[in-house]
Design an enzyme around this catalytic site. Structure first.
Site, short mmCIF file in Angstrom:
data_model
loop_
_atom_site.label_atom_id
_atom_site.label_comp_id
_atom_site.label_asym_id
_atom_site.label_seq_id
_atom_site.Cartn_x
_atom_site.Cartn_y
_atom_site.Cartn_z
N TRP A 2 0.77 -0.90 -0.11
CA TRP A 2 -0.04 0.41 0.69
C TRP A 2 0.27 1.43 0.06
O TRP A 2 1.98 1.38 0.85
CB TRP A 2 -1.07 0.33 1.23
N TYR A 26 -7.59 -11.49 -0.15
CA TYR A 26 -8.08 -9.46 -0.76
C TYR A 26 -8.89 -9.32 -1.88
O TYR A 26 -8.41 -9.45 -2.33
CB TYR A 26 -6.88 -8.67 -0.31
N ASP A 62 -11.12 5.70 4.75
CA ASP A 62 -12.09 4.84 4.04
C ASP A 62 -13.26 5.00 4.71
O ASP A 62 -14.19 5.31 3.67
CB ASP A 62 -11.75 3.10 4.12
N GLU A 96 -4.44 -1.75 14.42
CA GLU A 96 -4.33 -1.28 13.53
C GLU A 96 -5.21 -0.21 14.25
O GLU A 96 -4.93 1.02 14.11
CB GLU A 96 -5.12 -2.13 12.45
C1 GLC Z 1 -7.10 0.78 4.64
C2 GLC Z 1 -6.49 2.27 5.55
C3 GLC Z 1 -5.69 2.52 4.71
C4 GLC Z 1 -4.64 1.74 5.02
C5 GLC Z 1 -4.82 0.54 4.14
C6 GLC Z 1 -3.47 -0.30 4.17
O1 GLC Z 1 -7.22 0.88 3.67
O2 GLC Z 1 -7.78 2.63 5.30
O3 GLC Z 1 -5.19 3.90 4.82
O4 GLC Z 1 -3.76 2.10 3.85
O5 GLC Z 1 -6.26 -0.11 5.15
O6 GLC Z 1 -3.28 -0.68 5.16
#
Ligand code: GLC
Length: 453
Positions: free
Chosen positions: A44, A94, A182, A418
């Site tokens: 990411w 995923y 999100d 998280e």
């Molecule tokens: C979720 C979070 C985002 C992050 C992703 C991977 O989508 O909202 O901010 O980058 O997870 O950790």
């Protein structure tokens, strides 16, 4: 000052540091670091930069590899995508995976690597600047910055050109996922407004709720809209002009995204100076963004910055933590900084006299505040890191100390989760989450190097 967490001994702190490194090692794929092995098994974009902040201090090869791999996924139009998919696809873990995104239908997508077709907050130049500042071998970090500079420049040019087509001074995002937050309450009004014919939502099956309790994650209607928007982009082959002109229902000038772009331009100007390039265009752009944010995104009544909904031509009044974060890029003047701090230091966001961990992602007095639901209340370590970096420039020392302590104490109490409960410190979401570990390491290593000097 009340503090709900116990003191941490030196021995415990050393163990915590080791556990943080173990988390990053366990999430290392061989060429990048996954945010989490099962929930987020790919790379990411903004996660990788937060992760590199941590590696910088003790494994600069990894920090560079992390960023290099991310830039390998850069699109031909300059976009750095939100997700670079692992070659092994991990599709059982995923959704939406590469088969759903079909980003290869865009002529701009990279040839040999699959990615998603949206982006995430632009903190990349800041990551490279951080490497120059803190990596033990500065000369090598500068060489790396020279290598990466054209890519950073292309990324910023993409945002300026495609996301601020009228050169207004603010870039827009076109999906809630692009904000990194999100299911923030910021998007509620827009999501409720978007009318989706059920037949326009492609069939899909969520994987995220296999690992985490559904009430800690976005709701089904929220997910339907996320998927609907992806499908909207996919049908237009990720053509930015088409997406914009075909009435994309979600176009928002987001406070955090623009703040981080402003800061990244300040950092890119410094990088340019160090490597002998012209810093002026980046300085000018940073100033332009800051001026426009002060002009268009400040909401006096709430003492904070708010997003702007381009479809409805109005500010979005949601009292979220990111509304204070323009302090990170020194955007507010003295008067506004003071106002921001006054609101932040109330019961709504965990006052210094309360027994809680700063800082909840959403105002605790809101009816729809939720202590455990993702971006609708819990404390996130990356937001605390930005808040800490922003506030400490202005000397709100006691509060800064409490934010710093949260970054250390929450993982100490509950593991590298998280997100966390502001009241109890309980951890939610996935376990062994990479940026929680990496940002704790960044803070502790920097303190140690200041203590040594
Ligand atoms: C979720 C979070 C985002 C992050 C992703 C991977 O989508 O909202 O901010 O980058 O997870 O950790």
């Amino acid at each position: 000052m009340k503090n709900p967490a116990p003191e941490i001994t030196e021995k415990e702190l050393n163990e915590l540091i080791q556990s943080a490194k173990d988390v990053l090692q366990a999430n290392w794929s061989g060429s990048f670091t996954r945010p989490s092995k099962n929930q987020y098994p790919h790379q990411w974009s903004w996660d990788s930069v937060f992760i590199a902040f941590g590696y910088t201090h003790y494994d600069k090869d990894r920090a560079e590899q992390e960023l290099r791999h991310l830039f390998e996924g850069q699109w031909k139009n300059g976009m750095i995508p939100q997700i670079i998919f692992d070659q092994e696809h991990q599709s059982e873990k995923y959704f939406p995976g590469p088969d759903f995104w079909q980003s290869e239908t865009s002529p701009n997508a990279p040839d040999h690597i699959k990615t998603s077709g949206i982006c995430q907050p632009p903190i990349h130049a800041t990551g490279v600047r951080h490497l120059i500042e803190y990596a033990p071998d500065r000369e090598r970090a500068v060489a790396f910055a020279s290598e990466i500079f054209p890519r950073l420049k292309a990324w910023h040019q993409y945002l300026d050109r495609e996301r601020d087509p009228n050169n207004e001074g603010l870039v827009y995002i076109r999906h809630p996922w692009e904000s990194g937050q999100d299911n923030s309450p910021i998007w509620d009004g827009i999501l409720n407004r978007i009318e989706i014919e059920p037949s326009y939502i492609p069939a899909y099956s969520r994987k995220d709720i296999n690992n985490v309790e559904p009430d800690e994650r976005p709701s089904k209607p929220e997910y339907d809209t996320y998927v609907y928007l992806v499908n909207f982009f996919r049908e237009r082959k990720y053509d930015e002009a088409k997406i914009r002109n075909d009435d994309c229902p979600f176009l928002v000038q987001d406070v955090l995204f623009n703040t981080l772009l402003c800061k990244a331009n300040q950092d890119l100007a410094e990088i340019a100076e160090i490597i002998g390039e012209n810093p002026e265009p980046f300085k000018t752009r940073a100033d332009q963004i800051a001026d426009k944010m002060n002009d268009k995104l400040w909401l006096d009544r709430e003492q904070m910055y708010v997003d702007y909904d381009l479809k409805a031509s109005k500010q979005i009044q949601a009292r979220v933590l990111s509304g204070f974060l323009p302090i990170y890029a020194s955007i507010p003047d003295q008067n506004r900084k003071q106002q921001i701090f006054e609101y932040l230091n109330t019961h709504c966001f965990c006052q210094m006299t309360d027994s809680c961990f700063p800082a909840p992602s959403y105002d605790r007095s809101g009816d729809d505040y939720s202590a455990r639901t993702y971006w609708r209340g819990p404390v996130w370590i990356n937001m605390n890191w930005l808040l800490y970096e922003g506030l400490k420039q202005y000397g709100f020392d006691d509060y800064v100390k409490q934010v710093r302590n949260s970054i250390i104490q929450l993982p100490f109490l509950s593991g590298f989760r998280e997100y966390f409960d502001t009241n109890s410190g309980e951890g939610y979401g996935i376990e062994n989450f990479s940026w929680t570990a990496a940002l704790l390491l960044d803070i502790l290593y920097r303190e140690e190097s200041t203590a040594i000097q």
